[in-house]
Design an enzyme around this catalytic site. Structure first.
Site, mmCIF file in Angstrom:
data_model
loop_
_atom_site.group_PDB
_atom_site.id
_atom_site.type_symbol
_atom_site.label_atom_id
_atom_site.label_comp_id
_atom_site.label_asym_id
_atom_site.label_seq_id
_atom_site.Cartn_x
_atom_site.Cartn_y
_atom_site.Cartn_z
ATOM 1 N N ASP A 83 9.289 2.795 0.111
ATOM 2 C CA ASP A 83 8.210 3.454 0.836
ATOM 3 C C ASP A 83 8.391 3.095 2.312
ATOM 4 O O ASP A 83 8.018 2.003 2.749
ATOM 5 C CB ASP A 83 6.859 2.970 0.297
ATOM 6 N N TYR B 236 0.850 -1.187 0.000
ATOM 7 C CA TYR B 236 0.000 0.000 0.000
ATOM 8 C C TYR B 236 0.884 1.235 0.000
ATOM 9 O O TYR B 236 1.813 1.338 0.805
ATOM 10 C CB TYR B 236 -0.897 0.007 1.246
ATOM 11 N N LYS C 32 3.619 8.888 8.902
ATOM 12 C CA LYS C 32 3.438 8.286 10.229
ATOM 13 C C LYS C 32 4.418 8.841 11.280
ATOM 14 O O LYS C 32 4.246 9.977 11.689
ATOM 15 C CB LYS C 32 3.466 6.758 10.096
HETATM 16 C C1 LIG Z 1 0.112 4.501 5.740
HETATM 17 C C2 LIG Z 1 0.914 4.249 4.527
HETATM 18 C C3 LIG Z 1 0.849 5.088 3.402
HETATM 19 C C4 LIG Z 1 -0.140 6.201 3.283
HETATM 20 O O1 LIG Z 1 0.060 7.218 4.197
HETATM 21 P P1 LIG Z 1 -1.177 8.228 4.523
HETATM 22 O O2 LIG Z 1 -0.569 9.193 5.466
HETATM 23 O O3 LIG Z 1 -2.258 7.382 5.088
HETATM 24 O O4 LIG Z 1 -1.563 8.848 3.242
HETATM 25 C C5 LIG Z 1 1.739 4.857 2.379
HETATM 26 N N1 LIG Z 1 2.613 3.846 2.423
HETATM 27 C C6 LIG Z 1 2.694 3.014 3.478
HETATM 28 C C7 LIG Z 1 3.711 1.914 3.482
HETATM 29 C C8 LIG Z 1 1.833 3.166 4.548
HETATM 30 O O5 LIG Z 1 1.885 2.301 5.566
#
Ligand SMILES: *Cc1c(COP(=O)(O)O)cnc(C)c1O
Length: 428
Positions: free
Chosen positions: A239, A144, A267
């Site tokens: 990511d 994701y 985060k």
């Molecule tokens: C949470 C998450 C996102 C998205 O971040 P948001 O602040 O919710 O837009 C992207 N990549 C990873 C790996 C994530 O865990």
């Protein structure tokens, strides 16, 4: 435990907010029942609108690595708020947090701050495309990267929980530029590169996957991607929205010793305020406007409250690197405790863990990619989730999520959790 007021609030919310929530993962659709409304939180605990105390294993989906309402973070925000909350002009604190982040993370010279992980990943891919002058990207099933169009192809987290890994509204034109690979399958990536020679701008990956449960990379997988990217002039994007400032001060690059070209954050970097960021070496970052041609902007980017929270958080982690050891040990303790009680009660399961990321899958097979994660027994998970909730333990309402461990958890909290699992396991 009784969740009456939460249910009433949820009824009211549903009238004016789609599904009653502002992000689908908060709904209990996959497990049944009504979501819990939080009133306040402190340390490792949530206090809900019915007056229940819950031990929190979501921690805002990652940011609260030091616990809720952590005083240095809260105080930094309060101090800043008194001086104005947004200017749309440069402020010194943006440079301070940028300097600190660049010093903590390997292979980055410059960093740009945005408002979410979604924005960070979306911007990173645009930058990769602009820099390489190529269009296609490779992503992995079950990973994701936020909800921007290019990523909603076999996406993990809420997208798969709610059965829309390929969202309507994403055009075919966009979808055709996203090539899908199997996580932990280097040969598959090779074959995709072969059949799209010279067309791939970047590979974007969660270097430790956390949105199909926790799935660490198998030995050689990230190293293999690195070599493929070097051989084919493809940029490797890590990511690290979930893993950054969690698995190590410098994220997975430091932990596993593999270099990325672009790294994205979210985060933890915002300390609980809306922050994302993307970073790379100078030559790549200088491609961004106003220096370079790739456009990227934001009215509230680098917002002073968000930067104050993020800076306070990063300082805490940078000044006390033993936090990472401590939180890893707590997670390991939990891991051993869960394994023991589930084995005692003969519940079929697989636990994946790396550092402070852990997930429990009700499957007897190793969980190494999206397919094997999806094989797990969702009915067992539902019972497990509600059993835990009855004992005041709040885990993510989906089998496709990692547990987010916080340093604020005490060993007593962990023992209470393991005991709740033991009782719950009797009726699984
Ligand atoms: C949470 C998450 C996102 C998205 O971040 P948001 O602040 O919710 O837009 C992207 N990549 C990873 C790996 C994530 O865990």
């Amino acid at each position: 435990m009784i969740y009456k007021r939460s249910s009433e609030l949820f009824t009211a919310a549903q009238r004016v907010i789609p599904g009653g929530v502002n992000s689908p993962v908060r709904a209990f659709k996959a497990v049944g029942g009504d979501p819990i409304f939080v009133k306040e939180a402190k340390g490792a605990y949530l206090y809900d609108e019915d007056g229940n105390r819950l031990i929190d294993y979501i921690n805002s989906w990652g940011p609260m690595i030091l616990g809720h309402a952590h005083p240095p973070v809260v105080n930094a925000v309060i101090d800043k708020a008194k001086k104005g909350t947004s200017f749309g002009m440069p402020t010194e604190i943006e440079t301070q947090i940028a300097e600190l982040a660049v010093s903590m993370v390997p292979n980055i010279d410059k960093i740009r701050f945005v408002n979410s992980g979604t924005e960070a990943c979306m911007s990173a891919v645009r930058l990769a495309r602009g820099f390489t002058k190529k269009d296609k990207i490779i992503k992995f099933a079950g990973c994701y990267h936020g909800h921007s169009d290019s990523f909603l192809i076999q996406a993990g987290s809420g997208a798969v929980t709610f059965g829309s890994p390929n969202s309507p509204g994403v055009t075919e034109g966009t979808a055709k530029d996203t090539l899908l690979a199997r996580y932990n399958d280097l040969e598959h990536v090779k074959s995709i590169i072969k059949s799209n020679k010279g067309e791939i701008a970047c590979i974007i990956i969660e270097p430790v996957a956390g949105n199909m449960g926790c799935i660490p990379p198998v030995k050689g997988f990230l190293e293999g991607l690195r070599s493929l990217c070097d051989a084919h002039s493809i940029l490797l994007i890590f990511d690290e929205v979930m893993t950054g400032f969690r698995l190590a001060k410098g994220g997975v690059q430091e932990l596993l010793g593999v270099d990325a070209d672009i790294v994205t954050f979210g985060k933890v970097i915002g300390g609980g305020l809306p922050v994302g960021a993307f970073a790379a070496r100078e030559e790549i970052m200088n491609y961004l406007a106003p220096l370079g041609p790739v456009y990227q902007a934001g009215t509230l980017s680098g917002n002073p409250l968000a930067m104050a929270a993020g800076l306070a958080m990063l300082k805490e982690l940078n000044n006390n690197v033993t936090i990472f050891d401590s939180i890893n040990k707590k997670t390991e303790y939990l891991h051993q405790g869960i394994t023991k009680v589930l084995e005692d009660k003969k519940v079929v399961h697989t636990i994946n863990r790396i550092g402070s990321m852990i997930s429990v899958h009700f499957s007897e097979n190793p969980v190494v990619d999206f397919e094997s994660a999806a094989e797990a027994n969702n009915e067992t998970f539902k019972k497990f989730f509600h059993g835990m909730l009855d004992h005041g333990i709040y885990i993510a309402p989906s089998a496709f999520e990692t547990w987010f461990i916080t340093e604020a958890l005490s060993y007593d909290d962990l023992d209470e959790t393991i005991k709740a699992i033991s009782i719950t396991a009797e009726s699984l």
